[in-house]
Design an enzyme around this catalytic site. Sequence first.
Site, PDB file in Angstrom:
ATOM      1  CG  ASP A 165      11.060  -3.806  26.419  1.00 37.16           C
ATOM      2  OD1 ASP A 165      10.710  -4.846  26.997  1.00 37.16           O
ATOM      3  OD2 ASP A 165      12.147  -3.485  26.244  1.00 37.16           O
TER       4      ASP A 165
ATOM      5  CD  GLU B  89       8.998  -5.997  30.423  1.00 34.66           C
ATOM      6  OE1 GLU B  89       9.443  -7.029  30.627  1.00 34.66           O
ATOM      7  OE2 GLU B  89       9.648  -5.082  29.771  1.00 34.66           O
TER       8      GLU B  89
END
Length: 524
Positions: free
Chosen positions: A201, A264
């Site tokens: 993330d 990401e």
Amino acid sequence: MSKLVWWQRSVIYQIYPRSFQDSNGDGIGDLPGIRARLDEVAALGVDAIWLSPIYPSPMADFGYDVAHYCDIDPIFGTLDDFKQLMDHAHALGLKVLLDFVPNHSSERHPWFVQSRSSRDNPKRDWYLWRDPAPDGGPPNNWLSRMGGSAWEWDAATGQYYYHAFLREQPDLNWRNPQVRRAMDDVLRFWLDYGVDGFRVDVLWLLIKDAWFRDNPPNPAYVAGEPEHHRQLQTYTEDQPEVHEIVRSMRATLNEYGERVLIGEIYLPVAQLIQYYGANGEGADMPFNFQLLNARWNAAELAATIRDYDSALPEHAWPNWVLGNHDNPRVASRVGNAQARVAAVLLLTLRGTPTLYYGDEIGMTDGVIAAHEVRDPAELRQPGSGQGRDPERTPMQWDSSLPNAGFSSGQPWLPIATATSVCDQQGDPSSMLSLYRRLLSLRRRNAALVQGAIGNIAADGQVLTYERWFADQRLFIALNMGDADADVQSRPGVALLSTLTARTGVVFVAGANRIAAGEAVIVAV
């Protein structure tokens, strides 16, 4: 294809666990529910599943506020449930990827509880603490991506802590070697457990400016955009030191064999490709989100594909994403007819595609009434367009009312549309059948998996390109317009058309007519 590692041959399927399948009637999807649906996922033809966060969490941001990195939240089940899910997935030939959330924890994580307990606590420096400005206000002008200042005052210790997202999500200090070791232990815990890799993330946010300098104003800011767009994120993202962290993560995964590291990263291509690192020392696949933001026309998409493919370092493997839990669904962005064209685009470009659950049946964004909003991004900034609830609505398995086979209880978000897996199951012209045919064709044709891509062109609203490997050459034509159009092709046979009846049509040398909203794959 045997020369490629598994993640280069694969199609990844993202599951948002809260919304996939509820097994106990509480209205929230869970691990036993996912396990019960794995046979259907495997039958679709994908190769790996990626699970959005399932760790213990107060759910201020639905799992992206982690309170314990090495366990499962009771909402989703237990570690044993996860082990059973993973074992079943592996038995079906599916790899399992976890979401790793290293930028920030929950404010309730024991690390932060200790960190905020006193200025001299050993874990104080595990987070980003700063004295107030001379006027008593925040240390600098950094803004939260969820609205307002990114600094939260802590009266007990007389300092501010930094949070790139919610105040319930304090950012960890990745300049601290102890934090790095602790997070490395988290990776090893799950790798020892048997997971096949991670999606990391907000990887590009891990390091912040060491001098905490003010971000400059953004001269291109447009009124109505999210508040943090008022600033250029010069000192809060994509800092040079982040690449050392990526190399360290990659080195840990290398100890476990062919495990994949996906980052990401919402950055322009020139910056994005830096995350591959030199000689494969970085992320295997920094997520390429260019299709999420590109306007849906042939010329722009042709330029997007060319620019990305030509920018990749020689050792880099490409990837493409058409939808995820943070962006409107593709069928809502481009319409139902063009969503079929989009499916062909995603699964015929060079590289590893990631498919978002429900896109295979053409799910559209749900309509969320004001009293049904759950996403803190929308609750904090009403009307900002940041709300992500519409693309997170429950998977529609059948036509049973009122919950489409997702749950026997009240779903945490309303069901979006009438279509379902069951409705489309036996219909050869359905979106589900199209995805199955595409995935099967991809698996059988080396040109689509490991072949080169070239001759990328736009003629009006028709996008064309070729894929080739050894003596096999495929011509792909995508009509993104609302009128029939001619495309220039060499002679061949349509292996697949989004208009089912046209599969098998013979293409002649020269001009060939394709229908509005049609996409074809031709063996030439």
